[in-house]
Design a protein around this motif. Sequence first.
Motif, PDB file in Angstrom:
ATOM      1  N   GLU A 170      52.952 -19.686 -27.435  1.00  0.00           N
ATOM      2  CA  GLU A 170      51.621 -19.135 -27.706  1.00  0.00           C
ATOM      3  C   GLU A 170      51.430 -18.991 -29.207  1.00  0.00           C
ATOM      4  OE1 GLU A 170      51.860 -15.351 -25.690  1.00  0.00           O
ATOM      5  OE2 GLU A 170      52.813 -14.406 -27.428  1.00  0.00           O
ATOM      6  N   ASN A 193      50.184 -16.663 -32.227  1.00  0.00           N
ATOM      7  CA  ASN A 193      49.882 -15.291 -32.606  1.00  0.00           C
ATOM      8  C   ASN A 193      49.204 -15.280 -33.965  1.00  0.00           C
ATOM      9  OD1 ASN A 193      51.116 -13.412 -30.599  1.00  0.00           O
ATOM     10  ND2 ASN A 193      52.958 -14.573 -31.109  1.00  0.00           N
ATOM     11  N   ILE A 252      60.763   1.665 -33.372  1.00  0.00           N
ATOM     12  CA  ILE A 252      62.055   1.027 -33.652  1.00  0.00           C
ATOM     13  C   ILE A 252      62.722   1.597 -34.908  1.00  0.00           C
ATOM     14  CG2 ILE A 252      63.198  -1.160 -34.231  1.00  0.00           C
ATOM     15  CD1 ILE A 252      61.176  -2.567 -32.385  1.00  0.00           C
ATOM     16  N   SER A 265      49.397 -10.238 -39.085  1.00  0.00           N
ATOM     17  CA  SER A 265      48.546  -9.626 -40.103  1.00  0.00           C
ATOM     18  C   SER A 265      49.267  -8.508 -40.845  1.00  0.00           C
ATOM     19  CB  SER A 265      47.268  -9.084 -39.463  1.00  0.00           C
ATOM     20  OG  SER A 265      47.579  -8.124 -38.471  1.00  0.00           O
ATOM     21  N   ILE A 266      48.871  -8.347 -42.088  1.00  0.00           N
ATOM     22  CA  ILE A 266      49.311  -7.196 -42.879  1.00  0.00           C
ATOM     23  C   ILE A 266      48.093  -6.624 -43.600  1.00  0.00           C
ATOM     24  CG2 ILE A 266      51.677  -7.998 -43.289  1.00  0.00           C
ATOM     25  CD1 ILE A 266      50.769  -8.820 -46.126  1.00  0.00           C
ATOM     26  N   LEU A 299      43.914  -0.663 -37.915  1.00  0.00           N
ATOM     27  CA  LEU A 299      44.287  -1.537 -39.035  1.00  0.00           C
ATOM     28  C   LEU A 299      43.122  -2.503 -39.228  1.00  0.00           C
ATOM     29  CD1 LEU A 299      46.896  -2.370 -40.810  1.00  0.00           C
ATOM     30  CD2 LEU A 299      47.260  -4.109 -39.083  1.00  0.00           C
ATOM     31  N   LYS A 301      46.026   8.327 -39.380  1.00  0.00           N
ATOM     32  CA  LYS A 301      46.626   7.053 -39.767  1.00  0.00           C
ATOM     33  C   LYS A 301      47.806   7.330 -40.690  1.00  0.00           C
ATOM     34  CE  LYS A 301      45.020   2.648 -41.687  1.00  0.00           C
ATOM     35  NZ  LYS A 301      43.814   1.829 -41.918  1.00  0.00           N
ATOM     36  N   ASP A 333      49.923   4.740 -41.712  1.00  0.00           N
ATOM     37  CA  ASP A 333      50.329   3.357 -41.949  1.00  0.00           C
ATOM     38  C   ASP A 333      51.133   3.179 -43.218  1.00  0.00           C
ATOM     39  OD1 ASP A 333      49.279   2.322 -39.715  1.00  0.00           O
ATOM     40  OD2 ASP A 333      47.700   1.145 -40.683  1.00  0.00           O
ATOM     41  N   GLU A 357      58.666  -0.829 -28.620  1.00  0.00           N
ATOM     42  CA  GLU A 357      58.198  -1.570 -29.780  1.00  0.00           C
ATOM     43  C   GLU A 357      56.763  -1.162 -30.078  1.00  0.00           C
ATOM     44  OE1 GLU A 357      58.217  -5.791 -28.868  1.00  0.00           O
ATOM     45  OE2 GLU A 357      56.895  -5.520 -27.182  1.00  0.00           O
ATOM     46  N   SER A 358      56.308  -1.213 -31.349  1.00  0.00           N
ATOM     47  CA  SER A 358      57.069  -1.561 -32.516  1.00  0.00           C
ATOM     48  C   SER A 358      57.367  -0.339 -33.374  1.00  0.00           C
ATOM     49  CB  SER A 358      56.267  -2.542 -33.398  1.00  0.00           C
ATOM     50  OG  SER A 358      56.185  -3.785 -32.771  1.00  0.00           O
ATOM     51  N   LEU A 408      60.018 -14.722 -22.338  1.00  0.00           N
ATOM     52  CA  LEU A 408      60.558 -15.794 -21.501  1.00  0.00           C
ATOM     53  C   LEU A 408      62.069 -15.651 -21.319  1.00  0.00           C
ATOM     54  CD1 LEU A 408      58.674 -19.036 -22.566  1.00  0.00           C
ATOM     55  CD2 LEU A 408      58.211 -17.503 -20.673  1.00  0.00           C
ATOM     56  N   GLU A 444      56.997  -7.683 -36.514  1.00  0.00           N
ATOM     57  CA  GLU A 444      57.398  -6.983 -35.302  1.00  0.00           C
ATOM     58  C   GLU A 444      57.826  -8.003 -34.258  1.00  0.00           C
ATOM     59  OE1 GLU A 444      54.023  -4.827 -33.708  1.00  0.00           O
ATOM     60  OE2 GLU A 444      52.854  -6.627 -33.535  1.00  0.00           O
ATOM     61  N   SER A 445      58.751  -7.686 -33.303  1.00  0.00           N
ATOM     62  CA  SER A 445      59.453  -6.438 -33.261  1.00  0.00           C
ATOM     63  C   SER A 445      60.903  -6.583 -33.706  1.00  0.00           C
ATOM     64  CB  SER A 445      59.477  -5.910 -31.816  1.00  0.00           C
ATOM     65  OG  SER A 445      58.199  -5.492 -31.447  1.00  0.00           O
ATOM     66  N   SER A 446      61.500  -7.769 -33.456  1.00  0.00           N
ATOM     67  CA  SER A 446      62.943  -7.886 -33.661  1.00  0.00           C
ATOM     68  C   SER A 446      63.351  -7.899 -35.126  1.00  0.00           C
ATOM     69  CB  SER A 446      63.483  -9.131 -32.961  1.00  0.00           C
ATOM     70  OG  SER A 446      63.289  -9.017 -31.572  1.00  0.00           O
ATOM     71  N   HIS A 476      53.155   0.848 -40.299  1.00  0.00           N
ATOM     72  CA  HIS A 476      52.922  -0.509 -40.813  1.00  0.00           C
ATOM     73  C   HIS A 476      53.833  -0.718 -42.028  1.00  0.00           C
ATOM     74  CE1 HIS A 476      51.236  -4.238 -41.921  1.00  0.00           C
ATOM     75  NE2 HIS A 476      50.360  -3.814 -42.785  1.00  0.00           N
ATOM     76  N   PHE A 485      65.013  -1.083 -27.208  1.00  0.00           N
ATOM     77  CA  PHE A 485      63.561  -0.912 -27.307  1.00  0.00           C
ATOM     78  C   PHE A 485      62.865  -1.625 -26.156  1.00  0.00           C
ATOM     79  CE2 PHE A 485      64.369  -4.442 -30.328  1.00  0.00           C
ATOM     80  CZ  PHE A 485      63.414  -5.385 -29.972  1.00  0.00           C
ATOM     81  N   PHE A 543      56.023  -4.189 -41.897  1.00  0.00           N
ATOM     82  CA  PHE A 543      56.145  -5.164 -40.811  1.00  0.00           C
ATOM     83  C   PHE A 543      54.781  -5.708 -40.433  1.00  0.00           C
ATOM     84  CE2 PHE A 543      56.243  -1.060 -38.485  1.00  0.00           C
ATOM     85  CZ  PHE A 543      55.343  -1.258 -37.451  1.00  0.00           C
ATOM     86  N   THR A 561      59.124 -20.399 -28.496  1.00  0.00           N
ATOM     87  CA  THR A 561      59.804 -19.667 -27.433  1.00  0.00           C
ATOM     88  C   THR A 561      58.796 -19.133 -26.416  1.00  0.00           C
ATOM     89  OG1 THR A 561      61.266 -18.873 -29.176  1.00  0.00           O
ATOM     90  CG2 THR A 561      61.570 -17.900 -27.003  1.00  0.00           C
ATOM     91  N   LYS A 562      57.730 -18.523 -26.939  1.00  0.00           N
ATOM     92  CA  LYS A 562      56.753 -17.893 -26.049  1.00  0.00           C
ATOM     93  C   LYS A 562      55.588 -18.815 -25.733  1.00  0.00           C
ATOM     94  CE  LYS A 562      58.054 -13.228 -27.366  1.00  0.00           C
ATOM     95  NZ  LYS A 562      57.703 -11.973 -28.021  1.00  0.00           N
ATOM     96  N   ARG A 613      52.035  -7.294 -38.112  1.00  0.00           N
ATOM     97  CA  ARG A 613      51.729  -7.110 -36.693  1.00  0.00           C
ATOM     98  C   ARG A 613      51.287  -8.426 -36.089  1.00  0.00           C
ATOM     99  NH1 ARG A 613      51.908  -2.359 -34.427  1.00  0.00           N
ATOM    100  NH2 ARG A 613      52.089  -0.517 -35.747  1.00  0.00           N
ATOM    101  N   LYS A 614      51.592  -8.565 -34.801  1.00  0.00           N
ATOM    102  CA  LYS A 614      51.229  -9.798 -34.106  1.00  0.00           C
ATOM    103  C   LYS A 614      49.843  -9.725 -33.469  1.00  0.00           C
ATOM    104  CE  LYS A 614      55.815 -11.580 -33.142  1.00  0.00           C
ATOM    105  NZ  LYS A 614      56.940 -11.432 -32.233  1.00  0.00           N
ATOM    106  N   ARG A 615      49.339  -8.524 -33.335  1.00  0.00           N
ATOM    107  CA  ARG A 615      47.985  -8.378 -32.794  1.00  0.00           C
ATOM    108  C   ARG A 615      47.248  -7.380 -33.655  1.00  0.00           C
ATOM    109  NH1 ARG A 615      48.376  -6.701 -26.722  1.00  0.00           N
ATOM    110  NH2 ARG A 615      49.917  -5.261 -27.581  1.00  0.00           N
TER     111      ARG A 615
END
Lengths: 195, 195
Positions: free
Chosen positions: B103, B105, A62, B108-109, B87, A21, A23, A58-59, A85, B58-60, A28, A78, B78, B100-101, B80-82
């Motif tokens: 959905e 999400n 980057i 988390s940190i 972690l 890890k 992180d 990603e991620s 979309l 993440e990511s942009s 992270h 990336f 950064f 935009t998507k 994370r979206k998942r």
Amino acid sequence: MNLLKNKIEDEGVVLSDTVLKVDSFLNHQVDPELMMEIGKEFARRFKDLGITKVLTIESSGIAPGVMAALQLNVPLVFARKRKSLTLSEGVLTSKVYSFTKQEENTISISSKYIGENDRVLLVDDFLANGQAALGLIDLVKQAGANVAGIGIVIEKSFQDGGKLVRETGYRVESLAEIQSLENGKVTFKQEEARV
Amino acid sequence: MNLLKNKIEDEGVVLSDTVLKVDSFLNHQVDPELMMEIGKEFARRFKDLGITKVLTIESSGIAPGVMAALQLNVPLVFARKRKSLTLSEGVLTSKVYSFTKQEENTISISSKYIGENDRVLLVDDFLANGQAALGLIDLVKQAGANVAGIGIVIEKSFQDGGKLVRETGYRVESLAEIQSLENGKVTFKQEEARV
């Protein structure tokens, strides 16, 4: 790359014989100065290859990728792990199985940003099973472009990705090569003795 | 920031009255030199606030975020979206809906990397509906840390995120503010006239 190896020794957490890890500075939390030095080192190792693009996923790729691209004075692209979309026409895709996350991702790039005249440096944070690197190679080939080399921040040399990816014939440069994570300890691959 | 506005005018693609595609330099292909200038501009605008961390999603957000962190000489984190398998302990989460998507999400940190002594600069690529920025603010508050400011690369001023986020009282600095995307054309918000 000693700066990186020292950071791994100081802050890396060995979670098992196969999982490291990092992180606190790469996956992270990110150490921007270290990323800059990593970018410089990739640029130094690959500078004479006429690279026109850096490609990562990603991620976690980057931050080192954008610094390598900055130093090589080329754009970064990336690959995305999920479809967006607003990313629809001219999409190239490849399937990548992640052993860490135990799932298959479809990685994708727009064919607009990598074309047949490109010489592409692939950059990723880890080389373990090699699936991500092979997926990136597949995307570059689909685009009709050339792989100029593969730059890896941390290679887990005890897994078979390094062998698999080097068998493609492309030059692979790993900034830290880990021989073993056994007994909760990071052991780096020894540099070959100089004659 | 004129360099950024020129880039948006030259390369941005207006897909609808609400969607601007900047895949050629920010969201898919990334212009590292522009990211560096963006990092410098964020650092210039927020330099006197005692910032100790930059936080993005993440990511942009990573490319502009890592450059801002480099210039401010602090680490980047950064969100994370998942969830990641590596972690797990001490994870702070917040729910973010992406229009935009389409959905939701969970971002988390790890609480290890943002704590009560931190003064955090939030950085993101877009401010549109404000959901991502509000999610990041929520994470910083859960960590017991302070939000020092919010740095946005592109704000779509015709959507309500800017108002929502400014109502929290935090300082928001957007490097390009878009008033309208009507008639397939990018119109920037006029700078306020100087008296």
